[in-house]
Design a protein around this motif. Structure first.
Motif, PDB file in Angstrom:
ATOM      1  N   THR A  17     -12.971 -18.236   9.503  1.00  0.00           N
ATOM      2  CA  THR A  17     -12.422 -17.004   9.740  1.00  0.00           C
ATOM      3  C   THR A  17     -13.621 -15.831   9.512  1.00  0.00           C
ATOM      4  O   THR A  17     -14.323 -15.815   8.828  1.00  0.00           O
ATOM      5  N   MET A  18     -13.903 -15.531  10.769  1.00  0.00           N
ATOM      6  CA  MET A  18     -15.009 -14.695  10.797  1.00  0.00           C
ATOM      7  C   MET A  18     -14.657 -13.009  10.659  1.00  0.00           C
ATOM      8  O   MET A  18     -13.783 -12.680  11.087  1.00  0.00           O
ATOM      9  N   GLY A  19     -15.590 -12.602   9.570  1.00  0.00           N
ATOM     10  CA  GLY A  19     -15.209 -11.091   9.374  1.00  0.00           C
ATOM     11  C   GLY A  19     -16.477 -10.433   9.978  1.00  0.00           C
ATOM     12  O   GLY A  19     -17.146 -10.806  10.705  1.00  0.00           O
ATOM     13  N   ALA A  20     -16.464  -9.020   9.629  1.00  0.00           N
ATOM     14  CA  ALA A  20     -17.695  -8.022  10.209  1.00  0.00           C
ATOM     15  C   ALA A  20     -18.707  -8.727   9.548  1.00  0.00           C
ATOM     16  O   ALA A  20     -19.973  -8.420  10.229  1.00  0.00           O
ATOM     17  N   ALA A  23     -17.886 -14.857   6.446  1.00  0.00           N
ATOM     18  CA  ALA A  23     -17.388 -15.618   7.108  1.00  0.00           C
ATOM     19  C   ALA A  23     -16.503 -16.401   5.997  1.00  0.00           C
ATOM     20  O   ALA A  23     -17.316 -17.151   5.174  1.00  0.00           O
ATOM     21  N   GLU A  24     -15.344 -16.930   6.310  1.00  0.00           N
ATOM     22  CA  GLU A  24     -14.469 -17.828   5.219  1.00  0.00           C
ATOM     23  C   GLU A  24     -14.422 -19.214   6.059  1.00  0.00           C
ATOM     24  O   GLU A  24     -13.937 -19.266   7.069  1.00  0.00           O
ATOM     25  N   ILE A  25     -15.015 -20.247   5.301  1.00  0.00           N
ATOM     26  CA  ILE A  25     -15.049 -21.545   5.689  1.00  0.00           C
ATOM     27  C   ILE A  25     -14.277 -22.669   4.901  1.00  0.00           C
ATOM     28  O   ILE A  25     -14.530 -22.666   3.801  1.00  0.00           O
ATOM     29  N   VAL A  26     -13.443 -23.312   5.577  1.00  0.00           N
ATOM     30  CA  VAL A  26     -12.562 -24.216   4.619  1.00  0.00           C
ATOM     31  C   VAL A  26     -12.816 -25.569   5.467  1.00  0.00           C
ATOM     32  O   VAL A  26     -13.069 -25.943   6.299  1.00  0.00           O
ATOM     33  N   ILE A  27     -13.387 -26.345   4.189  1.00  0.00           N
ATOM     34  CA  ILE A  27     -13.713 -27.927   4.662  1.00  0.00           C
ATOM     35  C   ILE A  27     -12.774 -28.945   3.959  1.00  0.00           C
ATOM     36  O   ILE A  27     -12.723 -28.585   2.931  1.00  0.00           O
ATOM     37  N   GLU A  28     -12.367 -29.552   4.672  1.00  0.00           N
ATOM     38  CA  GLU A  28     -11.433 -30.921   4.007  1.00  0.00           C
ATOM     39  C   GLU A  28     -12.519 -32.092   3.722  1.00  0.00           C
ATOM     40  O   GLU A  28     -13.137 -32.475   4.614  1.00  0.00           O
ATOM     41  N   VAL A  29     -12.508 -32.180   2.402  1.00  0.00           N
ATOM     42  CA  VAL A  29     -13.504 -33.313   1.997  1.00  0.00           C
ATOM     43  C   VAL A  29     -12.695 -34.558   1.676  1.00  0.00           C
ATOM     44  O   VAL A  29     -13.356 -35.571   1.560  1.00  0.00           O
ATOM     45  N   ALA A  30     -11.372 -34.481   1.622  1.00  0.00           N
ATOM     46  CA  ALA A  30     -10.498 -35.813   1.233  1.00  0.00           C
ATOM     47  C   ALA A  30      -9.255 -35.426   1.868  1.00  0.00           C
ATOM     48  O   ALA A  30      -9.065 -34.176   1.951  1.00  0.00           O
ATOM     49  N   ALA A  31      -8.098 -36.456   1.889  1.00  0.00           N
ATOM     50  CA  ALA A  31      -6.980 -36.158   2.580  1.00  0.00           C
ATOM     51  C   ALA A  31      -6.357 -35.088   1.585  1.00  0.00           C
ATOM     52  O   ALA A  31      -6.135 -35.299   0.488  1.00  0.00           O
ATOM     53  N   GLY A  32      -5.690 -33.961   1.970  1.00  0.00           N
ATOM     54  CA  GLY A  32      -5.192 -32.882   1.165  1.00  0.00           C
ATOM     55  C   GLY A  32      -6.077 -31.992   0.191  1.00  0.00           C
ATOM     56  O   GLY A  32      -5.589 -31.284  -0.383  1.00  0.00           O
ATOM     57  N   SER A  37     -15.425 -21.772   1.153  1.00  0.00           N
ATOM     58  CA  SER A  37     -16.732 -21.112   0.972  1.00  0.00           C
ATOM     59  C   SER A  37     -16.567 -19.717   1.694  1.00  0.00           C
ATOM     60  O   SER A  37     -16.346 -19.746   2.879  1.00  0.00           O
ATOM     61  N   ILE A  38     -17.284 -18.941   1.081  1.00  0.00           N
ATOM     62  CA  ILE A  38     -17.506 -17.566   1.692  1.00  0.00           C
ATOM     63  C   ILE A  38     -19.115 -17.479   1.659  1.00  0.00           C
ATOM     64  O   ILE A  38     -19.737 -17.395   1.019  1.00  0.00           O
ATOM     65  N   ILE A  39     -19.448 -17.224   3.208  1.00  0.00           N
ATOM     66  CA  ILE A  39     -20.959 -17.358   3.600  1.00  0.00           C
ATOM     67  C   ILE A  39     -21.031 -16.062   4.398  1.00  0.00           C
ATOM     68  O   ILE A  39     -20.218 -15.551   4.947  1.00  0.00           O
ATOM     69  N   THR A  40     -22.342 -15.801   4.618  1.00  0.00           N
ATOM     70  CA  THR A  40     -22.302 -14.765   5.705  1.00  0.00           C
ATOM     71  C   THR A  40     -22.344 -15.247   6.983  1.00  0.00           C
ATOM     72  O   THR A  40     -22.254 -16.250   7.272  1.00  0.00           O
ATOM     73  N   LYS A  41     -21.904 -14.134   7.823  1.00  0.00           N
ATOM     74  CA  LYS A  41     -21.561 -14.399   9.098  1.00  0.00           C
ATOM     75  C   LYS A  41     -22.708 -15.071   9.952  1.00  0.00           C
ATOM     76  O   LYS A  41     -22.702 -16.034  10.797  1.00  0.00           O
ATOM     77  N   ALA A  42     -23.745 -14.320   9.530  1.00  0.00           N
ATOM     78  CA  ALA A  42     -25.030 -14.861  10.425  1.00  0.00           C
ATOM     79  C   ALA A  42     -25.380 -16.330  10.002  1.00  0.00           C
ATOM     80  O   ALA A  42     -25.623 -17.178  10.745  1.00  0.00           O
ATOM     81  N   SER A  43     -25.056 -16.852   8.860  1.00  0.00           N
ATOM     82  CA  SER A  43     -25.285 -18.272   8.395  1.00  0.00           C
ATOM     83  C   SER A  43     -24.287 -19.153   9.023  1.00  0.00           C
ATOM     84  O   SER A  43     -24.592 -20.391   9.559  1.00  0.00           O
TER      85      SER A  43
END
Length: 69
Positions: A17-20, A23-32, A37-43
């Motif tokens: 989900t990109m903001g101005a 960016a909010e990034i959701v990573i599934e590391v195992a089932a369910g 993580s919130i990182i910069t849009k540029a990153s």
């Protein structure tokens, strides 16, 4: 990739989900089990993060807080 952080979890990007600015990034590391993580849009753009791609959640913290009601 070599990194000093001990807590590295490989997963699949489930949403971006990109903001101005950030960016909010959701990573599934195992089932369910997902990590958000919130990182910069540029990153996010530089890393080429996209739904379905593989990525690592790297956790580097000196404190983990606990709370109860």
């Amino acid at each position: 990739m070599k990194i000093s952080a001990r807590n590295t979890l490989k997963g699949t990007v489930k949403s971006v989900t990109m903001g101005a600015v950030n960016a909010e990034i959701v990573i599934e590391v195992a089932a369910g089990l997902s990590i958000t993580s919130i990182i910069t849009k540029a990153s996010a753009e530089q890393l080429g993060l996209a739904v379905g791609s593989e990525a690592y959640a790297v956790i580097k913290a000196s404190d983990v807080l606990m709370a109860v009601d």
